[in-house]
Design an enzyme around this catalytic site. Structure first.
Site, PDB file in Angstrom:
ATOM      1  N   LYS A  86     -14.658  41.034  13.083  1.00 35.64           N
ATOM      2  CA  LYS A  86     -15.187  42.400  12.980  1.00 35.64           C
ATOM      3  C   LYS A  86     -14.443  43.426  13.394  1.00 35.64           C
ATOM      4  CE  LYS A  86     -20.055  40.835  13.024  1.00 35.64           C
ATOM      5  NZ  LYS A  86     -21.268  40.682  13.665  1.00 35.64           N
ATOM      6  N   GLY A  87     -14.133  42.949  14.680  1.00 32.48           N
ATOM      7  CA  GLY A  87     -13.099  44.003  15.778  1.00 32.48           C
ATOM      8  C   GLY A  87     -12.053  44.832  15.277  1.00 32.48           C
ATOM      9  N   GLU A  94      -5.133  43.100  13.443  1.00 32.51           N
ATOM     10  CA  GLU A  94      -5.849  42.486  14.703  1.00 32.51           C
ATOM     11  C   GLU A  94      -6.171  43.762  15.617  1.00 32.51           C
ATOM     12  OE1 GLU A  94      -8.286  41.007  15.569  1.00 32.51           O
ATOM     13  OE2 GLU A  94      -7.958  38.907  15.604  1.00 32.51           O
ATOM     14  N   ASP A  95      -7.381  44.116  16.151  1.00 32.06           N
ATOM     15  CA  ASP A  95      -7.687  44.761  17.458  1.00 32.06           C
ATOM     16  C   ASP A  95      -6.923  44.319  18.541  1.00 32.06           C
ATOM     17  OD1 ASP A  95      -9.379  42.552  17.121  1.00 32.06           O
ATOM     18  OD2 ASP A  95     -10.725  43.777  18.331  1.00 32.06           O
ATOM     19  N   ASP A 155      -5.436  38.041  22.834  1.00 34.28           N
ATOM     20  CA  ASP A 155      -5.840  37.726  23.973  1.00 34.28           C
ATOM     21  C   ASP A 155      -5.280  36.381  24.452  1.00 34.28           C
ATOM     22  OD1 ASP A 155      -6.910  37.446  26.662  1.00 34.28           O
ATOM     23  OD2 ASP A 155      -9.090  37.577  26.112  1.00 34.28           O
ATOM     24  N   LYS A 201      -3.075  41.824  25.141  1.00 36.05           N
ATOM     25  CA  LYS A 201      -3.417  41.281  26.610  1.00 36.05           C
ATOM     26  C   LYS A 201      -2.596  40.119  26.787  1.00 36.05           C
ATOM     27  CE  LYS A 201      -7.995  41.817  28.010  1.00 36.05           C
ATOM     28  NZ  LYS A 201      -9.372  41.530  28.243  1.00 36.05           N
ATOM     29  N   PHE A 242     -11.716  43.548  31.163  1.00 38.99           N
ATOM     30  CA  PHE A 242     -12.587  43.502  29.932  1.00 38.99           C
ATOM     31  C   PHE A 242     -12.931  44.751  29.116  1.00 38.99           C
ATOM     32  CE2 PHE A 242     -16.791  43.227  27.818  1.00 38.99           C
ATOM     33  CZ  PHE A 242     -16.547  42.108  26.785  1.00 38.99           C
ATOM     34  N   ASP A 285     -16.116  44.901  20.603  1.00 37.18           N
ATOM     35  CA  ASP A 285     -17.693  44.519  21.191  1.00 37.18           C
ATOM     36  C   ASP A 285     -17.711  43.862  22.628  1.00 37.18           C
ATOM     37  OD1 ASP A 285     -16.851  42.047  20.140  1.00 37.18           O
ATOM     38  OD2 ASP A 285     -19.062  41.643  20.369  1.00 37.18           O
ATOM     39  N   ARG A 320     -18.845  48.709  19.314  1.00 37.85           N
ATOM     40  CA  ARG A 320     -17.824  48.995  18.068  1.00 37.85           C
ATOM     41  C   ARG A 320     -17.721  50.210  17.596  1.00 37.85           C
ATOM     42  NH1 ARG A 320     -16.469  43.405  16.916  1.00 37.85           N
ATOM     43  NH2 ARG A 320     -18.319  41.928  16.991  1.00 37.85           N
TER      44      ARG A 320
HETATM   45  C1  PRP Z   1     -11.918  39.082  19.211  1.00 36.89           C
HETATM   46  C2  PRP Z   1     -10.802  40.126  18.812  1.00 36.89           C
HETATM   47  C3  PRP Z   1      -9.693  39.165  18.205  1.00 36.89           C
HETATM   48  C4  PRP Z   1      -9.859  37.843  19.139  1.00 36.89           C
HETATM   49  C5  PRP Z   1      -8.726  37.820  20.301  1.00 36.89           C
HETATM   50  O1  PRP Z   1     -12.564  38.877  18.179  1.00 36.89           O
HETATM   51  O2  PRP Z   1     -11.231  40.831  17.921  1.00 36.89           O
HETATM   52  O3  PRP Z   1      -9.969  38.894  16.955  1.00 36.89           O
HETATM   53  O4  PRP Z   1     -11.117  37.944  19.731  1.00 36.89           O
HETATM   54  O5  PRP Z   1      -8.921  36.923  21.197  1.00 36.89           O
HETATM   55  P1  PRP Z   1      -7.737  35.547  21.134  1.00 36.89           P
HETATM   56  O6  PRP Z   1      -6.480  36.045  20.914  1.00 36.89           O
HETATM   57  O7  PRP Z   1      -8.193  34.861  22.465  1.00 36.89           O
HETATM   58  O8  PRP Z   1      -8.224  34.593  20.187  1.00 36.89           O
HETATM   59  P2  PRP Z   1     -14.139  37.871  18.588  1.00 36.89           P
HETATM   60  O9  PRP Z   1     -13.974  36.357  18.166  1.00 36.89           O
HETATM   61  O10 PRP Z   1     -14.725  38.642  19.506  1.00 36.89           O
HETATM   62  O11 PRP Z   1     -14.810  38.405  17.126  1.00 36.89           O
HETATM   63  P3  PRP Z   1     -15.148  39.836  16.523  1.00 36.89           P
HETATM   64  O12 PRP Z   1     -13.684  40.568  16.038  1.00 36.89           O
HETATM   65  O13 PRP Z   1     -16.082  39.585  15.309  1.00 36.89           O
HETATM   66  O14 PRP Z   1     -15.748  40.529  17.799  1.00 36.89           O
HETATM   67 MG    MG Z   2     -15.858  40.096  19.635  1.00 36.27          MG
HETATM   68 MN    MN Z   3     -11.982  39.712  16.163  1.00 35.66          MN
END
Ligand code: PRP
Ligand code: MG
Ligand code: MN
Length: 180
Positions: A42-43, A98-99, A102, A130, A151, A158, A164
């Site tokens: 969703k991000g 992607e948002d 990480d 990041k 963070f 979120d 969000r």
């Molecule tokens: C978060 C963010 C990225 C991912 C990045 O999504 O939106 O999609 O984590 O992290 P990574 O590089 O360590 O994989 P999340 O899994 O929290 O789901 P969301 O987008 O629904 O919040």
């Molecule tokens: Mg998330």
């Molecule tokens: Mn995500």
């Protein structure tokens, strides 16, 4: 919600300006390619909406939902596909939106999957990078901001599904997540 802000990291104006820049670059690179732009739910939902308005070439969109964080503040490394694409990817010029990147585990999983489905090309646009906790190597073709290892929430990102809808990106006060 605004009471939960410790520090604003990126203002609405900074985000919108960067998004317009990235949209211009993508528009130049994808003339006559009819790219398939994939939003990772969703991000990425806020960034996707704003970015699309700045891409001035014909394109198609689709959505995938994957989750790795759950309600924790750190990546579990386990990627779960919650919703797959509706669109046939073979032969398509794909751009993943992607948002934040990480650990890179979410994207590395998605990229492998799209390559296996024989996309013609694959590029990544990420608003936030990041790099400190990267576990999988990811080449970000269109990058918004490199950010410190803090963070952060807002603009799609979120904490336990909250924040969000905030139009800027901020570091929340520690008490927001320490009591969870
Ligand atoms: C978060 C963010 C990225 C991912 C990045 O999504 O939106 O999609 O984590 O992290 P990574 O590089 O360590 O994989 P999340 O899994 O929290 O789901 P969301 O987008 O629904 O919040
Ligand atoms: Mg998330
Ligand atoms: Mn995500």
């Amino acid at each position: 919600m605004h009471n939960d802000v410790l520090e604003v990291l990126l203002t609405e104006e900074q985000i919108q300006q960067k998004t317009a820049e990235l949209g211009r670059l993508i528009s130049e690179d994808y003339k006559d390619k009819n790219p398939l732009i994939i939003c990772v739910l969703k991000g990425a939902v806020m960034f996707m909406g704003d970015l699309l308005k700045k891409i001035e070439v014909p394109l198609e969109i689709d959505f995938m939902a994957v989750s790795s964080y759950g309600t924790s503040t750190e990546s579990s490394g386990v990627v779960r596909i919650v919703k797959d694409l509706d669109t046939e990817v073979a032969g398509r010029h794909v751009i993943i939106v992607e948002d934040i990147i990480d650990s890179g585990l979410t994207l590395s999983y998605l990229c492998d999957m799209l390559h296996r489905r024989n996309c013609a090309s694959l590029k990544i646009v990420a608003l936030l990078d990041k790099p400190h906790r990267r576990k999988a190597e990811i080449n970000i073709d269109y990058k918004g901001f490199e950010i410190p290892d803090a963070f952060i929430v807002g603009y799609g990102l979120d904490y336990a599904e909250k924040y969000r809808n905030v139009p800027y990106i901020f570091i929340p006060k520690p008490e927001v997540y320490s009591k969870a």
